[in-house]
Design a protein around this motif. Structure first.
Motif, PDB file in Angstrom:
ATOM      1  N   GLU A 102       0.848  -1.193   0.000  1.00 30.00           N
ATOM      2  CA  GLU A 102       0.000   0.000   0.000  1.00 30.00           C
ATOM      3  C   GLU A 102       0.882   1.241   0.000  1.00 30.00           C
ATOM      4  O   GLU A 102       1.735   1.394   0.874  1.00 30.00           O
ATOM      5  N   THR A 103       0.688   2.103  -0.994  1.00 33.03           N
ATOM      6  CA  THR A 103       1.447   3.353  -1.095  1.00 33.03           C
ATOM      7  C   THR A 103       0.640   4.487  -0.461  1.00 33.03           C
ATOM      8  O   THR A 103      -0.532   4.666  -0.789  1.00 33.03           O
ATOM      9  N   ILE A 104       1.265   5.218   0.449  1.00 28.65           N
ATOM     10  CA  ILE A 104       0.601   6.324   1.136  1.00 28.65           C
ATOM     11  C   ILE A 104       0.996   7.641   0.471  1.00 28.65           C
ATOM     12  O   ILE A 104       2.187   7.966   0.363  1.00 28.65           O
ATOM     13  N   ILE A 105       0.003   8.400   0.020  1.00 30.59           N
ATOM     14  CA  ILE A 105       0.236   9.733  -0.547  1.00 30.59           C
ATOM     15  C   ILE A 105       0.140  10.756   0.588  1.00 30.59           C
ATOM     16  O   ILE A 105      -0.791  10.695   1.403  1.00 30.59           O
ATOM     17  N   PRO A 106       1.062  11.698   0.654  1.00 26.37           N
ATOM     18  CA  PRO A 106       0.950  12.750   1.683  1.00 26.37           C
ATOM     19  C   PRO A 106      -0.372  13.502   1.544  1.00 26.37           C
ATOM     20  O   PRO A 106      -0.949  13.605   0.458  1.00 26.37           O
ATOM     21  N   THR A 107      -0.862  14.031   2.657  1.00 23.93           N
ATOM     22  CA  THR A 107      -2.134  14.769   2.664  1.00 23.93           C
ATOM     23  C   THR A 107      -2.122  15.899   1.637  1.00 23.93           C
ATOM     24  O   THR A 107      -1.143  16.644   1.523  1.00 23.93           O
TER      25      THR A 107
END
Length: 321
Positions: free
Chosen positions: A311-316
């Motif tokens: 799972e890749t997390i994109i910054p807010t």
């Protein structure tokens, strides 16, 4: 649940011929010959059965949504079937030569040739158990899915076939509109499946996820809406996912993840969180677009790395007017 009808062969009748009235010695010789042939056939049949012995697999299909800019999307689904190649087993993708061969097995098995058919040289169709009716597809977004169909099969699953009903509609800005099947297509939807599209949930239990791409499936032409289903199969182990959070003046925003070969979409929850699943490995862009009259300034983020099974997390992301 639908009952799958089985066809039972009937015993052949024995008709009187001259051979029924042979002399006792001739009948004895003929009987020994028949016995030898029967034994030979039985041994051959047993050998073949041992070589191609099949154990049934449990199949589970999960439905999820690649969102579109609507309040609701209602799709009427009546049947779910799988096309099974008997004599072959379902196995997980390992990136080997057999998997490469698997990619091209049924290139000549055209979808339209399967309409109204129960079997052909490529396999037979088995009906799975589902709850037939109207599904609100947009409820299955941002990582949500539902167990959609299940059953048992003997052989490798090559295709999934959905049969659609006529009670299809969308809700846009609070107004409901009927959705017709796009001209030139019928109510069958075919989904080709490869080894990399399923994973083993347990011993002899395989799972598929099918992603209903709403933004590509609903077409507006003048005042009418048409359905031309675009559905993508995937599994968690062989595909990646992207998750993020949006902070905006209002949340009427559409998120699209894309590159030259693949794409996905989401509508954030009220909290601003979103998730897109079923992405092939690669580098993507993420575009945040205000819908309706939100007047939000579009924003694009580059170089998002997607890795299978991760799972890749994109910054807010913050959007402003």
């Amino acid at each position: 649940m639908f009952e799958l009808k089985r066809y039972v062969s009937r015993p052949c009748k024995t008709w009187a011929t001259k051979s029924n009235y042979m002399k006792p010695f001739e009948k004895l010789i003929a009987g020994l010959g028949v016995l030898a042939i029967t034994a030979s056939v039985a041994l051959t049949a047993c050998s073949k059965s041992a070589d191609t012995a099949e154990v049934s697999d449990e199949v589970s299909i999960y439905l999820t949504d690649d969102a579109g800019p609507f309040d609701n999307v209602f799709v009427d689904i009546r049947y779910v079937e799988v096309k099974v190649q008997e004599g072959y087993e379902n196995k997980e993708h390992e990136g080997d030569k057999d998997d490469d061969d698997d990619d091209h097995f049924d290139d000549n098995d055209k979808d339209g040739d399967n309409d109204n058919k129960s079997k052909d040289q490529f396999g037979k169709w088995d009906t799975l158990s589902i709850r037939p009716g109207v599904y609100d597809i947009l409820k299955l977004r941002n990582g949500v899915d539902t167990l959609f169909a299940k059953g048992r099969v003997k052989g490798r699953v090559r295709k999934i076939r959905l049969t659609l009903g006529r009670e299809n509609s969308v809700v846009l800005a609070g107004t409901a509109y009927p959705v017709l099947l796009h001209p030139g297509i019928n109510n069958y939807v075919y989904i080709r499946t490869l080894n990399r599209h399923h994973e083993m949930l347990a011993a002899k239990h395989i799972g598929f996820w099918v992603d209903f791409d709403i933004s590509s499936s609903i077409i507006k032409d003048g005042s009418k809406f048409y359905l031309r289903p675009v559905i993508k199969p995937f599994c968690e182990k062989q595909f990646g996912k992207v998750q993020g959070k949006l902070v905006a003046a209002d949340l009427h925003t559409f998120v699209k993840i894309y590159n030259a070969k693949d794409s996905g979409a989401a509508i954030p929850e009220r909290s601003g969180e979103f998730k897109i699943r079923g992405l092939n490995e690669g580098t993507y862009k993420a575009k945040f677009v205000g819908v309706s009259a939100s007047r939000l300034v579009d924003t694009t983020i580059n170089d998002i790395k997607v890795v299978k099974g991760k799972e890749t997390i994109i910054p807010t992301v913050t959007l402003r007017r």
